[in-house]
Design an enzyme around this catalytic site. Structure first.
Site, PDB file in Angstrom:
ATOM      1  N   LYS A 190       0.844  -1.200   0.000  1.00  0.00           N
ATOM      2  CA  LYS A 190       0.000   0.000   0.000  1.00  0.00           C
ATOM      3  C   LYS A 190       0.880   1.251   0.000  1.00  0.00           C
ATOM      4  O   LYS A 190       0.697   2.161  -0.795  1.00  0.00           O
ATOM      5  CB  LYS A 190      -0.919  -0.042   1.226  1.00  0.00           C
ATOM      6  CG  LYS A 190      -1.832   1.145   1.334  1.00  0.00           C
ATOM      7  CD  LYS A 190      -2.775   1.003   2.513  1.00  0.00           C
ATOM      8  CE  LYS A 190      -3.443   2.353   2.779  1.00  0.00           C
ATOM      9  NZ  LYS A 190      -4.347   2.332   3.908  1.00  0.00           N
ATOM     10  N   GLU A 247      10.474  -4.785   4.441  1.00  0.00           N
ATOM     11  CA  GLU A 247      10.502  -6.201   4.062  1.00  0.00           C
ATOM     12  C   GLU A 247      10.186  -6.358   2.573  1.00  0.00           C
ATOM     13  O   GLU A 247      10.887  -7.060   1.834  1.00  0.00           O
ATOM     14  CB  GLU A 247       9.454  -6.995   4.872  1.00  0.00           C
ATOM     15  CG  GLU A 247       9.749  -7.154   6.337  1.00  0.00           C
ATOM     16  CD  GLU A 247       9.109  -6.069   7.192  1.00  0.00           C
ATOM     17  OE1 GLU A 247       8.879  -4.961   6.644  1.00  0.00           O
ATOM     18  OE2 GLU A 247       8.861  -6.313   8.381  1.00  0.00           O
ATOM     19  N   GLY A 296      -4.899  -1.652   4.807  1.00  0.00           N
ATOM     20  CA  GLY A 296      -4.101  -2.785   4.320  1.00  0.00           C
ATOM     21  C   GLY A 296      -4.758  -4.130   4.575  1.00  0.00           C
ATOM     22  O   GLY A 296      -4.866  -4.977   3.680  1.00  0.00           O
ATOM     23  N   ARG A 297      -5.237  -4.332   5.796  1.00  0.00           N
ATOM     24  CA  ARG A 297      -5.806  -5.649   6.145  1.00  0.00           C
ATOM     25  C   ARG A 297      -7.214  -5.837   5.614  1.00  0.00           C
ATOM     26  O   ARG A 297      -7.827  -6.870   5.845  1.00  0.00           O
ATOM     27  CB  ARG A 297      -5.737  -5.857   7.665  1.00  0.00           C
ATOM     28  CG  ARG A 297      -6.364  -4.746   8.483  1.00  0.00           C
ATOM     29  CD  ARG A 297      -5.987  -4.860   9.955  1.00  0.00           C
ATOM     30  NE  ARG A 297      -6.454  -3.713  10.737  1.00  0.00           N
ATOM     31  CZ  ARG A 297      -5.789  -2.568  10.873  1.00  0.00           C
ATOM     32  NH1 ARG A 297      -4.617  -2.412  10.277  1.00  0.00           N
ATOM     33  NH2 ARG A 297      -6.267  -1.595  11.617  1.00  0.00           N
ATOM     34  N   GLU A 357      -4.772  -6.529  14.797  1.00  0.00           N
ATOM     35  CA  GLU A 357      -4.246  -5.223  14.384  1.00  0.00           C
ATOM     36  C   GLU A 357      -5.376  -4.185  14.431  1.00  0.00           C
ATOM     37  O   GLU A 357      -5.137  -3.009  14.689  1.00  0.00           O
ATOM     38  CB  GLU A 357      -3.633  -5.302  12.977  1.00  0.00           C
ATOM     39  CG  GLU A 357      -2.660  -4.160  12.690  1.00  0.00           C
ATOM     40  CD  GLU A 357      -1.885  -4.333  11.395  1.00  0.00           C
ATOM     41  OE1 GLU A 357      -2.477  -4.173  10.322  1.00  0.00           O
ATOM     42  OE2 GLU A 357      -0.664  -4.617  11.450  1.00  0.00           O
ATOM     43  N   HIS A 387      -5.276 -33.223  17.460  1.00  0.00           N
ATOM     44  CA  HIS A 387      -4.136 -34.047  17.871  1.00  0.00           C
ATOM     45  C   HIS A 387      -2.993 -33.181  18.382  1.00  0.00           C
ATOM     46  O   HIS A 387      -1.848 -33.640  18.440  1.00  0.00           O
ATOM     47  CB  HIS A 387      -3.695 -34.927  16.700  1.00  0.00           C
ATOM     48  CG  HIS A 387      -4.770 -35.891  16.301  1.00  0.00           C
ATOM     49  ND1 HIS A 387      -4.889 -37.144  16.870  1.00  0.00           N
ATOM     50  CD2 HIS A 387      -5.813 -35.753  15.456  1.00  0.00           C
ATOM     51  CE1 HIS A 387      -5.950 -37.754  16.355  1.00  0.00           C
ATOM     52  NE2 HIS A 387      -6.538 -36.925  15.496  1.00  0.00           N
ATOM     53  N   LYS A 422       9.362  -0.957  14.198  1.00  0.00           N
ATOM     54  CA  LYS A 422       9.950  -0.618  12.893  1.00  0.00           C
ATOM     55  C   LYS A 422      11.051   0.426  13.068  1.00  0.00           C
ATOM     56  O   LYS A 422      12.126   0.316  12.488  1.00  0.00           O
ATOM     57  CB  LYS A 422       8.881  -0.033  11.961  1.00  0.00           C
ATOM     58  CG  LYS A 422       7.874  -1.013  11.408  1.00  0.00           C
ATOM     59  CD  LYS A 422       6.963  -0.281  10.420  1.00  0.00           C
ATOM     60  CE  LYS A 422       5.754  -1.112  10.045  1.00  0.00           C
ATOM     61  NZ  LYS A 422       4.768  -0.386   9.260  1.00  0.00           N
TER      62      LYS A 422
HETATM   63  O1  F6P Z   1       2.396  -4.082   9.889  1.00  0.00           O
HETATM   64  C1  F6P Z   1       1.902  -2.830   9.616  1.00  0.00           C
HETATM   65  C2  F6P Z   1       1.358  -2.697   8.237  1.00  0.00           C
HETATM   66  O2  F6P Z   1       1.234  -1.334   7.969  1.00  0.00           O
HETATM   67  C3  F6P Z   1       0.043  -3.414   8.014  1.00  0.00           C
HETATM   68  O3  F6P Z   1      -1.031  -2.709   8.488  1.00  0.00           O
HETATM   69  C4  F6P Z   1       0.051  -3.598   6.549  1.00  0.00           C
HETATM   70  O4  F6P Z   1      -0.889  -4.527   6.134  1.00  0.00           O
HETATM   71  C5  F6P Z   1       1.478  -4.033   6.342  1.00  0.00           C
HETATM   72  O5  F6P Z   1       2.225  -3.254   7.259  1.00  0.00           O
HETATM   73  C6  F6P Z   1       2.011  -3.862   4.945  1.00  0.00           C
HETATM   74  O6  F6P Z   1       1.978  -2.526   4.557  1.00  0.00           O
HETATM   75  P1  F6P Z   1       2.170  -2.124   3.044  1.00  0.00           P
HETATM   76  O7  F6P Z   1       1.063  -2.730   2.259  1.00  0.00           O
HETATM   77  O8  F6P Z   1       2.132  -0.628   3.032  1.00  0.00           O
HETATM   78  O9  F6P Z   1       3.505  -2.648   2.595  1.00  0.00           O
END
Ligand code: F6P
Length: 536
Positions: free
Chosen positions: A196, A202, A254-255, A340, A371, A500
C-alpha cells in the site's frame, strides 16, 4: 448502572448455569442461530439466554453501531486518527455510489477493476508473456495485509485455480525469497510487488532481491514486474511501467484490501469471473449487515458473542477452528484482521479503555488441532471459546466418506466441549475396565471433562469464491462492530511503528558502524553475540 454493569451482573448471576440444560427448551437451537444466503450460524452452545442476548443487543444499539455502520458505508472519515474514510466495501460493490470529500470514488474503482480484469485475461490467455513465453508462475511480494488475504484465499480456492501458480514472499528473512524463487523460471515468472505504502522495508528488500534474480536471466526484468500500491510515484521510481501499476486509495486499509488490486494475484490464479464471485459474496454479506435486525445479523451476533466471551466473561483468547483444510491460513489472516484492528489500549478519544480490548485469536484446521492443542481446550484450566467452521460439501465427491468423517469430528468437538464427562461417568468407565479402590478414583479423575465450554459453529454449503467472500466480509464486519462497542479505532495500527523505528536504528549497530553503548544491557549483549556471525 451502565449496560456494561448490567452485563457483568448478569454474568455473575448466570455463570454456573449448564449450557446443556438450556436445551430443555426445544426451540433453543432455532432461537439461537441465524442464517443468511445459505449460511447457518449456530451460537446455541454458549451460555447466553434471551436476557443476555437482549442486553448485548442493547449495548450494540447504545454504542451507535447502526449509525456508525451507515457512516462507514457512506464514506465518512471514521478512521479519525488518520483522517480517512473506510471504504473497502466500495471495492466489492462496483455498481454503488459513494463520495469522499464530495467526489464520487466509484469511477476510479471501476476503472482499476476493469484494468485488473484486462491484465489478468492477458496473462491467463498468453497475450502478456514473459521473456521466455507464457507466464507460468506469479510471485506476490508483500507483507501483512498485502500478503495474508490473497495468500489465504489462493489456498482456500485452490479447486478453482486454472491460471498461473501463485507464490508468496513476505518475510524479510532471505530464506523466504530464496526458497520461493528456487525452482521458478525467471523467464516465465511475473512478480507483483504489493505494498500500500511502497515503503515497507521487508517488501522493498524482497522486491530488490527478486529483481536481481530476474536480471541475472532476462534482459528486461522490469517488464515482468507489476505493482499494487497507493503510491504511484514510488512505483514509478522502482521502474515499474504505469500500465502494470494498479492503484487504490488511502481509504482502503491494508488488512481490508484483498477485494481490490491486492487481490490481483488471486484474480490471476482463479480468473476474473470467479474473483467477481468472491466480491459478490462480500457484497451479499454487506447487504445482510446493513439490513438485518441485530437479532438476526450474523456480523453483529458474532461481535456480541466476542464481547460476551472476552470483555464480560474474561476469556482472553478465542480459537478459530476451520474444519476445512483449505482454510488453513484463515486463523493467520484473522490474527491481523482482529488483532491489528482491535488490539488497542485507548479509545477514539485517547482515554485509556476501561476494559480489555480485542481478543487474542489463534487456531488451526481440524482435525489436526485435535491431535495437538485440543487437550488444553477440553481439560485445561482456562476456557477457550471455540469458533468452528464447516462446509456441508467438499470438493472431492470421490472422497465423500472422508468429508463425513470430517463433519462427524467437528460436531463431536462442540458436543464434547459442551457435555463434558462427569466423575461418575469416568468412574463407571474405569470400573468397567476392572479398576477398583484408590486406583479407580485416581484414574477416573484424569478422565473427567468439565464441559460447559462455549463454542459457535458456522456452516456453509461449500467453500466457493462466493462463500469465501461471505466469510471474510462477515469477520470484517464483526471486527467493526466490536471496535464500535469498545469505542476504539479499528482502522489505524500505531502499535506496529515503534518496532519498525528501532529495527531501523539497530541496522548500523549490527553492522558495527554505530556503537551499542546506549542500548540496554540485554540488547547490547545480543548485538555483541550476533555481530561476529554477521562479519563471518
Ligand atoms: O504491519 C503494519 C502494516 O502497515 C500493516 O497494516 C500492513 O498490512 C502491512 O504493514 C504492509 O503494509 P504495506 O502494504 O504498506 O507494505
Amino acid at each position: 448502572m451502565s449496560l456494561w454493569d448490567d452485563l457483568t451482573t448478569y454474568q455473575e448471576q448466570t455463570s454456573g448455569r449448564s449450557i446443556l440444560s438450556m436445551f430443555d427448551d426445544r426451540k433453543r437451537a432455532a432461537d439461537f442461530s441465524a442464517q443468511t444466503d445459505g449460511m447457518l450460524f449456530d451460537y446455541s452452545k454458549t451460555t447466553l439466554d434471551k436476557v443476555g442476548r437482549d442486553l448485548l443487543i442493547r449495548l450494540a444499539e447504545a454504542s451507535g453501531v447502526a449509525a456508525k455502520r451507515d457512516a462507514m458505508f457512506s464514506g465518512a472519515k471514521i478512521n479519525e486518527t488518520e483522517g480517512r474514510a473506510v471504504l473497502h466495501t466500495a471495492l466489492r460493490n462496483p455498481g454503488g455510489c459513494v463520495t469522499v470529500d464530495g467526489a464520487d470514488v466509484m469511477p476510479a474503482v471501476r476503472a482499476t477493476h476493469a484494468r485488473m480484469r484486462a491484465f489478468s485475461d492477458d496473462v491467463r490467455q498468453g497475450r502478456f508473456q514473459g521473456q521466455g513465453g507464457r507466464i507460468t508462475d506469479v510471485v506476490n511480494i508483500g507483507i501483512g495485509g498485502s500478503d495474508l488475504g490473497p495468500a489465504m484465499a489462493c489456498i482456500a480456492l485452490s479447486p478453482y485455480v486454472d491460471g498461473p501458480r501463485a507464490h508468496f514472499v513476505s518475510n524479510v528473512d532471505g530464506a523466504h525469497v530464496r526458497d520461493v524463487l528456487r525452482g521458478l523460471n525467471p523467464k516465465t515468472t511475473l512478480v507483483i510487488v504489493a505494498s500500500k505504502t511502497f515503503t515497507t522495508i521487508e517488501t522493498m528488500t524482497n522486491a530488490e532481491t527478486a529483481r536481481r534474480w530476474m536480471a541475472a536471466t532476462v534482459a528486461d526484468p522490469a517488464a515482468q514486474f507489476a505493482a499494487v500500491s497507493t503510491a504511484a510515484e514510488k512505483t514509478a521510481a522502482f521502474g515499474i511501467d504505469g500500465a502494470r501499476v494498479f492503484g487504490f486509495e488511502d481509504w482502503v486499509g491494508g488488512r481490508y484490501s484483498m477485494w481490490g488490486p491486492v487481490g490481483l494475484v488471486l484474480m490471476l490464479a482463479i480468473g476474473p469471473d470467479r474473483f467477481d464471485d468472491f466480491l459478490a459474496g462480500g457484497a451479499a454479506m454487506d447487504a445482510h449487515f446493513r439490513a438485518a435486525p441485530f437479532s438476526e445479523n450474523l456480523p453483529v451476533l458474532l461481535a456480541l458473542i466476542g464481547i460476551w466471551h472476552n470483555q464480560i466473561c474474561g476469556h482472553a483468547t478465542r480459537a478459530v477452528l476451520p474444519y476445512d483444510q483449505r482454510l488453513a491460513r484463515l486463523p493467520a489472516y484473522l490474527q491481523q484482521l482482529e488483532m491489528e484492528s482491535n488490539g488497542k489500549r485507548v479509545g477514539m478519544d485517547g482515554v485509556d479503555l476501561p476494559y480489555h480490548s480485542g481478543p487474542i485469536v489463534w487456531g488451526e484446521p481440524g482435525t489436526n488441532g485435535q491431535h495437538a492443542f485440543y487437550q488444553l481446550i477440553h481439560q485445561g484450566t482456562r476456557v477457550v471459546p471455540c469458533e468452528f467452521l464447516l462446509a456441508r460439501e467438499g470438493h472431492e465427491p470421490d472422497l465423500a466418506h472422508q468429508h463425513l468423517l470430517l463433519m462427524a469430528n467437528c460436531l463431536a468437538q462442540s458436543e464434547a466441549l459442551m457435555k463434558g464427562r462427569s466423575l461418575d461417568a469416568a468412574r463407571a468407565i474405569m470400573a468397567h475396565k476392572g479398576l477398583t479402590g484408590a486406583e479407580l478414583d485416581r484414574q477416573a479423575r484424569h478422565r473427567v471433562f468439565p464441559g460447559n465450554r462455549p463454542s459457535t459453529t458456522l456452516l456453509y454449503p461449500r467453500l466457493t469464491p462466493f462463500v469465501l467472500g461471505q466469510i471474510i466480509a462477515l469477520y470484517e464486519h464483526r471486527v467493526f462492530v466490536e471496535g464500535v462497542i469498545l469505542g476504539l479505532n479499528s482502522y489505524d495500527q500505531w502499535g506496529v511503528e515503534l518496532g519498525k523505528e528501532l529495527a531501523l536504528a539497530l541496522q548500523p549497530v549490527l553492522e558495527g558502524r554505530e556503537s551499542a553503548a546506549d542500548k540496554d544491557g540485554s540488547t547490547a549483549m545480543l548485538v555483541d553475540y550476533l555481530r561476529p556471525t554477521l562479519r563471518g
